[in-house]
Design an enzyme around this catalytic site. Sequence first.
Site, PDB file in Angstrom:
ATOM      1  N   HIS A 193     -17.699  78.418  43.737  1.00 42.34           N
ATOM      2  CA  HIS A 193     -18.494  78.374  44.974  1.00 42.34           C
ATOM      3  C   HIS A 193     -17.612  78.230  46.214  1.00 42.34           C
ATOM      4  CE1 HIS A 193     -22.895  77.892  43.956  1.00 42.34           C
ATOM      5  NE2 HIS A 193     -22.317  78.034  42.780  1.00 42.34           N
ATOM      6  N   ASP A 195     -22.946  76.199  51.817  1.00 46.46           N
ATOM      7  CA  ASP A 195     -23.403  76.760  50.551  1.00 46.46           C
ATOM      8  C   ASP A 195     -24.936  76.655  50.565  1.00 46.46           C
ATOM      9  OD1 ASP A 195     -21.982  77.008  47.487  1.00 46.46           O
ATOM     10  OD2 ASP A 195     -24.155  76.806  47.589  1.00 46.46           O
ATOM     11  N   THR A 210     -24.054  82.439  46.891  1.00 47.76           N
ATOM     12  CA  THR A 210     -22.854  83.002  46.257  1.00 47.76           C
ATOM     13  C   THR A 210     -23.171  83.969  45.108  1.00 47.76           C
ATOM     14  OG1 THR A 210     -22.742  81.117  44.783  1.00 47.76           O
ATOM     15  CG2 THR A 210     -21.390  80.995  46.751  1.00 47.76           C
ATOM     16  N   HIS A 221     -35.313  81.784  42.906  1.00 49.39           N
ATOM     17  CA  HIS A 221     -35.489  80.456  43.517  1.00 49.39           C
ATOM     18  C   HIS A 221     -36.493  80.497  44.668  1.00 49.39           C
ATOM     19  CE1 HIS A 221     -32.477  78.900  40.901  1.00 49.39           C
ATOM     20  NE2 HIS A 221     -31.594  79.797  41.309  1.00 49.39           N
ATOM     21  N   TRP A 273      -4.960  83.411  31.700  1.00 49.38           N
ATOM     22  CA  TRP A 273      -5.588  83.822  32.973  1.00 49.38           C
ATOM     23  C   TRP A 273      -5.092  85.219  33.311  1.00 49.38           C
ATOM     24  CZ3 TRP A 273      -9.667  81.767  35.150  1.00 49.38           C
ATOM     25  CH2 TRP A 273      -9.999  82.082  36.473  1.00 49.38           C
ATOM     26  N   HIS A 277     -19.416  86.995  30.477  1.00 53.47           N
ATOM     27  CA  HIS A 277     -20.529  86.029  30.500  1.00 53.47           C
ATOM     28  C   HIS A 277     -21.514  86.386  31.616  1.00 53.47           C
ATOM     29  CE1 HIS A 277     -18.158  84.860  33.886  1.00 53.47           C
ATOM     30  NE2 HIS A 277     -18.768  83.709  34.098  1.00 53.47           N
ATOM     31  N   GLU A 308     -16.882  92.641  40.477  1.00 54.17           N
ATOM     32  CA  GLU A 308     -15.547  93.195  40.194  1.00 54.17           C
ATOM     33  C   GLU A 308     -15.638  94.363  39.202  1.00 54.17           C
ATOM     34  OE1 GLU A 308     -13.426  89.623  39.068  1.00 54.17           O
ATOM     35  OE2 GLU A 308     -13.629  88.818  41.083  1.00 54.17           O
ATOM     36  N   GLY A 323     -27.482  79.395  33.743  1.00 56.33           N
ATOM     37  CA  GLY A 323     -27.644  79.673  35.173  1.00 56.33           C
ATOM     38  C   GLY A 323     -28.177  81.089  35.406  1.00 56.33           C
ATOM     39  N   ASP A 324     -27.555  81.810  36.335  1.00 53.92           N
ATOM     40  CA  ASP A 324     -28.027  83.162  36.684  1.00 53.92           C
ATOM     41  C   ASP A 324     -27.547  84.226  35.696  1.00 53.92           C
ATOM     42  OD1 ASP A 324     -25.361  82.842  37.385  1.00 53.92           O
ATOM     43  OD2 ASP A 324     -25.464  84.214  39.080  1.00 53.92           O
TER      44      ASP A 324
HETATM   45  N1  UDP Z   1     -10.999  85.295  36.833  1.00 57.29           N
HETATM   46  C1  UDP Z   1      -9.682  85.708  36.912  1.00 57.29           C
HETATM   47  N2  UDP Z   1      -8.951  85.710  35.776  1.00 57.29           N
HETATM   48  C2  UDP Z   1      -9.440  85.333  34.572  1.00 57.29           C
HETATM   49  C3  UDP Z   1     -10.801  84.934  34.492  1.00 57.29           C
HETATM   50  C4  UDP Z   1     -11.561  84.929  35.652  1.00 57.29           C
HETATM   51  O1  UDP Z   1      -9.176  86.079  37.981  1.00 57.29           O
HETATM   52  O2  UDP Z   1      -8.687  85.363  33.600  1.00 57.29           O
HETATM   53  C5  UDP Z   1     -11.801  85.278  38.081  1.00 57.29           C
HETATM   54  C6  UDP Z   1     -12.687  86.499  38.166  1.00 57.29           C
HETATM   55  O3  UDP Z   1     -11.970  87.579  38.711  1.00 57.29           O
HETATM   56  C7  UDP Z   1     -13.837  86.011  39.028  1.00 57.29           C
HETATM   57  C8  UDP Z   1     -13.884  84.517  38.763  1.00 57.29           C
HETATM   58  O4  UDP Z   1     -12.677  84.169  38.104  1.00 57.29           O
HETATM   59  O5  UDP Z   1     -13.558  86.262  40.394  1.00 57.29           O
HETATM   60  C9  UDP Z   1     -15.034  84.129  37.854  1.00 57.29           C
HETATM   61  O6  UDP Z   1     -16.190  84.116  38.622  1.00 57.29           O
HETATM   62  P1  UDP Z   1     -17.616  84.426  38.001  1.00 57.29           P
HETATM   63  O7  UDP Z   1     -18.606  84.301  39.104  1.00 57.29           O
HETATM   64  O8  UDP Z   1     -17.604  85.700  37.300  1.00 57.29           O
HETATM   65  O9  UDP Z   1     -17.806  83.318  36.902  1.00 57.29           O
HETATM   66  P2  UDP Z   1     -17.700  81.717  36.916  1.00 57.29           P
HETATM   67  O10 UDP Z   1     -16.264  81.384  36.686  1.00 57.29           O
HETATM   68  O11 UDP Z   1     -18.216  81.252  38.260  1.00 57.29           O
HETATM   69  O12 UDP Z   1     -18.566  81.329  35.773  1.00 57.29           O
END
Ligand code: UDP
Length: 457
Positions: free
Chosen positions: A22, A120, A144, A153, A334, A352, A360, A375-376
């Site tokens: 967020h 937010d 977000t 909501h 990562w 997920h 992306e 969640g969403d």
């Molecule tokens: N992300 C990344 N590398 C990873 C895993 C996740 O850069 O190995 C980034 C991804 O690009 C995205 C964010 O983490 O911008 C995850 O946001 P998302 O809303 O999809 O899921 P959340 O982490 O909030 O559940």
Amino acid sequence: MTKPTTDDHPHVAVLAFPFGTHAAPLLSITHHLAALSPSTHFSFFGTPSSNSFILSSNTNLPPNVKPYDVWDGTPDGYAYTGDVQEEMGLFISAAHESFRKGVDRAVEESGRRVSCLMSDAFFWFGKEMAEEIGGGVMWVPFWTAGPHALSSHLYTDFIRESFAGDVTQREDELLSSIPGMSRVRVCDLPEGVVFGRLDSLFSQMLHKMGQALPKADAVFINSFEELDPTFTNDLKSKLKCCLNIGPFNLISPPAQVPDTYGCIPWLDKQQLASVAYVSFGSATIPLPHELVALAEALEDRKVPFIWSLKDNAKVHLPDGFLETTKFQGIVIPWAPQAKVLGHKAVGVFITHCGWNSLLETIVGGVPVICRPFYGDQRLNARMIGDVWKIGVIVNGGVLAKEAMIDCFDKILLQEDGKQMRGRIKSLKDLALAATAYKGSSSDNMRELSRLVSSPCK
Ligand code: UDP
């Protein structure tokens, strides 16, 4: 009380929600707005741990953005049980007061009266706080996630009235009377709308948010109007002003995540649209048996892969998997996700269904296999699978070997996959057009900048 000053230069107080993904997007948008309006001062408020995390990768903030730490709500000597809900609950209970104190400090230090609260969207008390500060301060919240989740909501009271009683008997019913949701089922809704613990602090926060947002001066969203015009039009009719400003990473590319593990050179050696990229976001790790099923399916179909998996979860992979697949794929803690999804070798994304990941993958043009958790995410998955038709929801809702093999075959080998790629390419083109200079998101971003940078009334 906030001490008013005679200075009428704009001062935007930005209130970040310090959990999940967020605060970082809100900081990026603040950075962008600050660059567009150098005479506007931005005070950015977050908890110490959230601020230190997001500021570590945002070291070049413009001089007109000043971060402030606010209290995270933890009483002195409090012993946490380790439950994130508990941490969130303490923060939410104290948030209004914590932010008020932070804002008072920023006004003292800057000598500028606050002219706008940019928060937010979760902070349902934004309007009230703007009124307490007085002087016509605007409240401009940031949602977000996706427009359909926002809609769920805004319609919570209506949904609760329509599905009063034992909702477990009706979870497959469609939400046909809500614009844009004719394919969405009751069970796809985020917890706290009609099932789950409606009395939890988090559910109450979302409920109050849905009631408060129509009073906001403007709500801005990291999405683009053309993604789903039905939602766009409906949200415009329910909110005073609804500004889609995304995909934001196309308007203002984020700092590059370093390619520490060499994903891009590895992808350069793979065939066009052949690779599976696996990631369940920043916080979620599927259960061990699901990790095993996915690993077995990848191995069985010899699908080349990049798997973003925290080191502590690797122990759950099948014995010998890392060794036997060392020429087939890489498992890393990562990934530079946006860049990976933009590589032509990537053919499918197992996700997920977090909102940032979805934007992306649209920008990358990669169809998805959805394994939503909470969640969403279920709602996002439904839109992907049944409305936009740019991916499939894993059969049975959890990762199982045969179901995953079917999904890989469908997307990587069969006509279905080609059609999904065609549809996602069309959405990508719409996203690119929206964020081009004269596109809808660029226009909305200029309008947002104009709004938040208006001087005090
Ligand atoms: N992300 C990344 N590398 C990873 C895993 C996740 O850069 O190995 C980034 C991804 O690009 C995205 C964010 O983490 O911008 C995850 O946001 P998302 O809303 O999809 O899921 P959340 O982490 O909030 O559940």
